[in-house]
Structure formats: C-alpha cells, structure tokens
Design an enzyme around this catalytic site. Structure first.
Site, mmCIF file in Angstrom:
data_model
loop_
_atom_site.group_PDB
_atom_site.id
_atom_site.type_symbol
_atom_site.label_atom_id
_atom_site.label_comp_id
_atom_site.label_asym_id
_atom_site.label_seq_id
_atom_site.Cartn_x
_atom_site.Cartn_y
_atom_site.Cartn_z
ATOM 1 N N ASN A 9 0.887 -1.152 -0.269
ATOM 2 C CA ASN A 9 -0.100 0.163 -0.122
ATOM 3 C C ASN A 9 0.659 1.071 0.133
ATOM 4 O OD1 ASN A 9 -1.769 2.385 0.453
ATOM 5 N ND2 ASN A 9 -2.749 1.035 2.090
ATOM 6 N N ARG A 103 -1.781 -1.467 -4.255
ATOM 7 C CA ARG A 103 -3.064 -0.189 -4.024
ATOM 8 C C ARG A 103 -2.579 0.299 -4.790
ATOM 9 N NH1 ARG A 103 -2.424 4.777 -0.843
ATOM 10 N NH2 ARG A 103 -4.823 5.919 -1.479
ATOM 11 N N HIS A 191 -10.203 5.876 -2.321
ATOM 12 C CA HIS A 191 -10.154 4.763 -0.945
ATOM 13 C C HIS A 191 -11.689 3.605 -0.821
ATOM 14 C CE1 HIS A 191 -9.665 9.129 1.686
ATOM 15 N NE2 HIS A 191 -8.845 8.331 1.199
ATOM 16 N N ARG A 251 -5.392 18.817 2.292
ATOM 17 C CA ARG A 251 -6.160 18.868 1.286
ATOM 18 C C ARG A 251 -7.153 19.721 1.309
ATOM 19 N NH1 ARG A 251 -6.673 13.313 -1.057
ATOM 20 N NH2 ARG A 251 -4.459 12.124 0.903
ATOM 21 N N GLU A 391 -6.996 -2.252 4.439
ATOM 22 C CA GLU A 391 -6.800 -2.402 2.820
ATOM 23 C C GLU A 391 -5.802 -3.450 2.351
ATOM 24 O OE1 GLU A 391 -7.146 2.676 2.219
ATOM 25 O OE2 GLU A 391 -5.674 1.689 3.078
#
Length: 404
Positions: A9, A103, A191, A251, A391
C-alpha cells in the site's frame, strides 16, 4: 503447500505492507492469515523500515543513512524495495511468494477489477497520472522496482477507484461539456479498498447494516464519505480527484472553481503553485496555520482561534456532506467510522454525531470515549460503529481473485 502473498500500500514517500500465508485450497473468501506487517517510511530521504509479526512483536526496526533520491520516485524505491524483498525472502524461507498485490490509486474508466500487471497495463496506468498527479506515480514506483528486480514474479494492481464503479450514471456525471466525459473526466471516488473491506466486515458483524443504508467515513490525513446501499457504493464525496469532498489534513476538500480562476487571473499563479496550495498547504494545516495533525490541533483547541476554526470547519463540512450522502441513500440505517481519525478520535466522532443529531443519531458518550465498536445508544435511530480498516486484506483478496 503453503504459499504467500505480499500486499503493498504505497504512498509517495511511504509504503505499508502485509505478508499473508496462503494455504492449499484457500480462496479469496477464506479467512486471511497474516504473517507480518510493517512500513517503509521516508523513502527518498530518511528511510526507516519496521515490521511486526501477527502478535505485534517487532521483527525488524532499521533506519538507513539519508538519501537524495526523493526527486526521482522510481530510483528512490529501488533500494527500499530490494531491502523489503530480501527480508520477506528470509521470513518465508522455503515458502513460495506467489504474487505481490499493489494498491493503485487510479484505475480510470477501464480498470474496475484487479488485473495482473503487464508492460501494457503499466503503460496504461501511467497514462492516468494527470488524473492523480501526486498519487499515481507513488503507486507505480514499487511496481517498476519489482519488475526490474523480479521480472517473473506475478504482480497484481488493485484499484482504489474500482469499488465505486457501481455509482449510478447521475452520480458519476460532471456538468461540463459532453466531450470532457469522453476524455474520462467524471467522478470516480477513492479509498475504495478501505470501503470494500468495511462492506465485507459488515456482512460478518452487522448483516442488517450490510443489507441496509450505511454511511462509511474513512477519515485520516485524507478523508471521504461513501454511501453504501446493500454493500454497494452509490455515492462518495471524492470525485474526479482526491481533492474533493471533506476538509483533509493538507487538502482543501470541496472548493468553488472560481477560487482557482482567481488564483490564475488575479494572483498570476501557475499550475504548479496552485497544485501545491490545494494539495499541501490547505485543509486543517492551511486554516489552522499550525498543523495538519488532528492530535496537535486538539492540544491547541481553545487557545488558538485559528485552530478552533479549523476544527469547526472540519466538523461542519463532514456533517454537511453527510447530509448529501443521506439524500443519495434516501435515509440512513448505520454510520461507520474508520481510518486513523475515525478509529481513534473520540472528540471528532462526538462532534460529528452531535451535528447529525437531527438524523436521529444518539451517541453513547462512555462507549465512544472507550473506543467500543458500537458507540450509539439503543435508542439511536442510526447505529454508529467504529471498525478498523484493513486495505491490505482487501489487496490479498484481489490477488487471489485475479490469479484464480
């Protein structure tokens, strides 16, 4: 014969990993058997390698001399990936590493399912870099490093955008001239590997939510909301890029495009300067002027007006956009918090749920403070849960699906 899958990831300067044992006859639906997990941090600057076994015991903790490779992601990943793979080889001994799953942030309009990486696939993924300029290169650098070092090792790309391919056409659309849609400009959502894991976890832990209308909040340094209807994504707050939606660490989240025009026309800023502002200098950091880390902001809340404003804006935007997701779902049965802030920040969970009290959410203060899984009261019209995301387990699943 036992084999293994390595799940990676990757970010631009860090890489989380997990190593899974794959027993004979094991399928994607089988329970996972994690052997080890860890992280490579400071890639391209001050590399740090740490790994733990399934019980949390430290297996390795190494820091290397600073490097100056940060400007070239591909070169920066070569030595760390070689170190990781050598360590994996020592851990596995005679056990065969059957594949590495990655990922990949953006799959564009074409890649909606895991795919084995070939030179053609890699070139097509690299062509999507303009869609995710600060994330796609970091996703692909470990792939290139492994292709150079282990050309015969199967690698599988697992897409953060793939889970959202179920969005209805109206939720994907942008109100732009039609030819932009033909160029791939639409709402994708991100996501997805995290949301897929939560949807799977709900099937085991709370089938009534898995079959109902559930809002999942993946909030960490980046953050988004996903509206799940019977486990399928029907809307999400991130759109064409990872800039949209919630206020994040650095962000901006949702922004009137007129602000960008103002930066261009009135301030004379170039694309690179605007990109830097929106990705790296905005969000909690920009508003607070102090930090992008929620823990730092909590420590200064009440002392600094700017910090308080940043926290208030974070909660306000969350509740505002949660209302939009509820409209897409036409109601709400469950709310799930996940990722770093979602899993560990009881203050933010309480503030968000208080703002959503109009929807019938009632929080159990003691359960929330203790980080229990169910943090709503029995009287709450919406069941609220905290479920850690994973994940890497989703990546393992994708690898087994892809390789059959």
């Amino acid at each position: 014969m036992t084999r293994a899958v390595l799940a990676l990831n990757a970010g631009s300067s860090s890489l989380k990993f997990a190593l899974f044992a794959i027993e004979k006859g094991e399928t994607a639906a089988s329970p996972s058997h994690r052997l080890a997990s860890g992280e490579l941090e400071g890639i391209g600057s001050h590399p740090h390698f740490v790994a733990h076994d399934a019980a949390g015991r430290v297996l390795v903790d190494e820091t290397w001399a600073p490097t100056a490779d940060g400007a070239n992601l591909d070169r920066a990943h070569q030595a760390p990936m070689a170190t990781l793979m050598a360590w994996v080889g020592r851990q596995l001994g005679s056990v065969d590493l059957m594949a590495v799953g990655h990922r990949v942030v953006h799959g564009g309009p074409d890649f909606i399912a895991p795919v084995r990486i070939t030179p053609d696939v890699l070139a097509r993924l690299a062509a999507l870099t303009p869609f995710a300029p600060l994330h796609q290169p970091g996703s692909l650098a470990p792939i290139r490093a492994l292709l150079a070092q282990y050309p015969d090792l199967p690698q599988v790309a697992c897409f953060d955008t793939g889970f959202h391919h179920t969005l209805p056409a109206v939720a994907q659309a942008q109100a732009l001239p039609r030819d932009y849609a033909a160029r791939g400009v639409r709402r994708y959502g991100f996501h997805g590997l995290s949301y897929e894991y939560i949807a799977s976890a709900l099937r085991d832990r709370a089938p009534h939510l898995a079959n109902g209308r559930t809002l999942v909040a993946h909030i960490g340094s980046g953050g988004s909301l996903c509206a799940l209807n019977a486990g399928r994504s029907i809307d999400t707050t991130m759109g064409f890029s990872v800039l949209d939606g919630l206020v994040m660490g650095t962000r901006c989240g949702h922004l009137d495009p007129g602000v960008i025009l103002y930066m261009l026309k009135e301030e004379g800023l170039g694309a690179a300067e605007i990109e830097n502002i929106l990705y790296h200098r905005s969000g909690l950091l920009g508003v607070s002027g102090v930090s992008a880390d929620m823990r730092d902001l909590h420590a200064k809340a009440g002392v600094s007006a700017a910090v308080t404003q940043a926290l208030d804006l974070f909660v306000y935007r969350f509740a505002q956009q949660a209302g939009g997701m509820m409209a897409a779902l036409q109601g709400l049965d469950g709310l799930v918090f996940t990722a770093g802030i979602g899993e560990h920040d009881a203050i933010i969970r309480a503030a968000v749920c208080a703002r959503l009290g109009w929807a019938g959410i009632r929080l159990d203060a003691a359960a929330n403070a203790a980080h229990h899984e169910i943090i709503s009261t029995p009287e709450s019209a919406v069941e609220v849960r905290v479920i850690p995301t994973d994940e890497e387990t989703t990546i393992r699943r994708h690898v087994l699906i892809c390789l059959g």
